[in-house]
Design an enzyme around this catalytic site. Structure first.
Site, mmCIF file in Angstrom:
data_model
loop_
_atom_site.group_PDB
_atom_site.id
_atom_site.type_symbol
_atom_site.label_atom_id
_atom_site.label_comp_id
_atom_site.label_asym_id
_atom_site.label_seq_id
_atom_site.Cartn_x
_atom_site.Cartn_y
_atom_site.Cartn_z
ATOM 1 N N THR A 141 0.854 -1.196 0.000
ATOM 2 C CA THR A 141 0.000 0.000 0.000
ATOM 3 C C THR A 141 0.886 1.240 0.000
ATOM 4 O O THR A 141 1.876 1.282 0.724
ATOM 5 C CB THR A 141 -0.819 0.003 1.305
ATOM 6 O OG1 THR A 141 -1.721 -1.083 1.252
ATOM 7 C CG2 THR A 141 -1.575 1.303 1.509
ATOM 8 N N VAL B 189 -12.586 -4.641 3.442
ATOM 9 C CA VAL B 189 -11.939 -3.327 3.473
ATOM 10 C C VAL B 189 -10.962 -3.328 4.642
ATOM 11 O O VAL B 189 -11.297 -3.798 5.737
ATOM 12 C CB VAL B 189 -12.990 -2.203 3.640
ATOM 13 C CG1 VAL B 189 -12.314 -0.847 3.801
ATOM 14 C CG2 VAL B 189 -13.942 -2.180 2.447
ATOM 15 N N ASP C 272 -7.484 -1.124 6.646
ATOM 16 C CA ASP C 272 -7.284 0.124 7.392
ATOM 17 C C ASP C 272 -7.114 1.353 6.500
ATOM 18 O O ASP C 272 -7.394 2.473 6.921
ATOM 19 C CB ASP C 272 -5.998 -0.004 8.235
ATOM 20 C CG ASP C 272 -4.780 -0.249 7.343
ATOM 21 O OD1 ASP C 272 -4.829 -1.191 6.527
ATOM 22 O OD2 ASP C 272 -3.802 0.516 7.441
ATOM 23 N N GLY D 247 0.484 -2.614 6.002
ATOM 24 C CA GLY D 247 0.628 -3.948 6.581
ATOM 25 C C GLY D 247 -0.751 -4.532 6.810
ATOM 26 O O GLY D 247 -1.712 -4.124 6.142
#
Ligand code: ASP
Length: 286
Positions: free
Chosen positions: A151, A179, A181, A202
Site C-alpha cells: 500500500t 476493506v 485500514d 501492513g
C-alpha cells in the site's frame, strides 16, 4: 521546507517523485499527495496499487483510498471501488465536494462516473495470470492475511500544514467486500496540524483494531517524538493483539517540526523521505 513521506521501495519511489514534481510546479499539499498516489495507481507495473494490481478471490479488483487535511480535519475516502482509477482523486472529491467522509462500492463508482471519471478495465493480463495461478494453488485455501500489499501511504508537511493520504488494492485475493485500514481515518491515516500526521501499512485488520495512526498522533500529542510514538503503538499491538506478532504491521509518523519515525511489528519496512527534493529511502526493522 516541504517534507513528503511515502511507503515501500518500488511504488513509494514512483509516488514520491511524482509528488515532488507536483510540489515544484506550485501544487498545494493536497495536490502533491494526490499527484503522487495517482502516479502510482496509474502505473500498471505496480501490482499492489491501482491499475493492474492483484484482485480479490473472485478476480475482481476493489480499490480503497483516503485523504485528510490537517488544518481542519477534513477528510474523504472511498472503499471497494471497481473499474475506476485513480481512486485517490475520487476520495479527494468526496472530501471537497460532499458533506460525507466515505462512499463505498458501486455507489462510490457511480459517484465517480457522475464526476467525470471513465470506467475502465483495471486488470492487466499479468494479474489475471497471477489470479489464475492462485486459483489453482494450495495457497487458495489459506487465509489471505499472511500476505501484504505494498500500500502506498503518504504524509506531507509544508509551512506548518500537514496532510495524509493512502491508496491500495488491499490484501491480494481478499474476500470480496473486504476493506482494510487504508481508507479508515485513524487506522490507515490521520493528520492534525496541531500535532503531526501518521500513516500505516501492513495487515489492515490488526492496524484497524489498534487505530494505529490516530494512536501515533495521540502519543505525539502527549509529548513523544515520532519514533517513540510509533514504537509505543507497535509495543501496544504486540502486547494486546496476538496476530500482530505474526503479521507485519507498520506505523510511521511525522510531527510539525518534520521529525520522522516508523516502527513495524515484524520484518523490515522501507520509507521514502523527500526534504525539498532531497530523496532518501530509510529502512526500519522490527
Ligand atoms: N493495509 C493494507 C490493507 O490491509 C495492506 C497493506 O498495506 O499491505 O488493506
Amino acid at each position: 521546507m516541504t517534507t513528503i513521506l511515502s511507503t515501500w521501495k518500488e511504488p513509494g519511489e514512483v509516488a514520491i517523485r511524482a509528488a515532488w514534481d507536483k510540489r515544484q510546479s506550485d501544487g498545494g499539499l493536497i495536490d502533491t499527495l494526490e499527484a503522487g498516489l495517482a502516479a502510482a495507481e496509474l502505473d500498471p507495473n505496480l501490482i499492489m496499487i491501482g491499475l493492474g494490481s492483484l484482485p480479490n478471490s473472485e478476480g475482481d479488483l476493489e480499490l480503497d483510498a483516503s485523504i485528510m487535511r490537517g488544518s481542519d480535519l477534513m477528510c474523504g475516502a472511498v472503499c471497494a471501488v471497481r473499474n475506476i482509477v485513480p481512486v485517490i482523486s475520487v476520495a479527494r472529491k468526496v472530501m471537497e465536494d460532499t458533506p460525507h467522509v466515505m462512499l463505498a462500492g458501486d455507489q462510490a463508482r457511480r459517484y465517480a462516473i457522475e464526476k467525470g471519471f471513465e470506467p475502465r478495465q483495471t486488470l492487466t493480463a499479468q494479474v489475471i495470470n497471477r489470479w489464475e495461478e492462485w486459483c489453482e494453488s494450495p495457497e487458495r485455501i489459506k487465509v489471505y492475511e499472511h500476505t501484504h500489499s505494498d500500500t502506498v501511504t503518504m504524509l506531507g508537511l509544508t509551512n506548518g500544514k500537514m496532510a495524509a493520504a493512502s491508496s491500495t488494492s488491499g490484501l491480494p485475493f481478499k474476500q470480496p467486500g473486504r476493506v482494510g485500514d487504508s481508507p479508515i481515518f485513524g487506522a490507515g491515516i490521520y493528520a492534525d496540524d496541531e500535532i503531526g500526521a501518521a500513516g500505516a501499512t501492513g495487515n489492515g485488520e490488526e492496524l484497524w483494531k489498534a487505530v494505529a495512526s490516530f494512536r501515533a498522533v495521540e502519543f505525539m500529542r502527549q509529548g513523544l517524538p515520532p519514533q517513540q510514538a510509533c514504537e509505543a503503538v507497535v509495543q501496544q499491538m504486540l502486547r494486546r493483539q496476538a496476530k500482530a506478532q505474526e503479521l507485519p504491521c507498520v506505523v510511521f509518523a511525522m510531527n510539525r517540526d518534520g521529525e520522522v519515525g516508523a516502527a513495524t511489528t515484524k520484518d523490515t519496512f522501507d520509507l521514502w523521505i523527500c526534504r525539498d527534493g532531497d530523496m532518501q529511502m530509510q529502512s526500519f526493522s522490527a
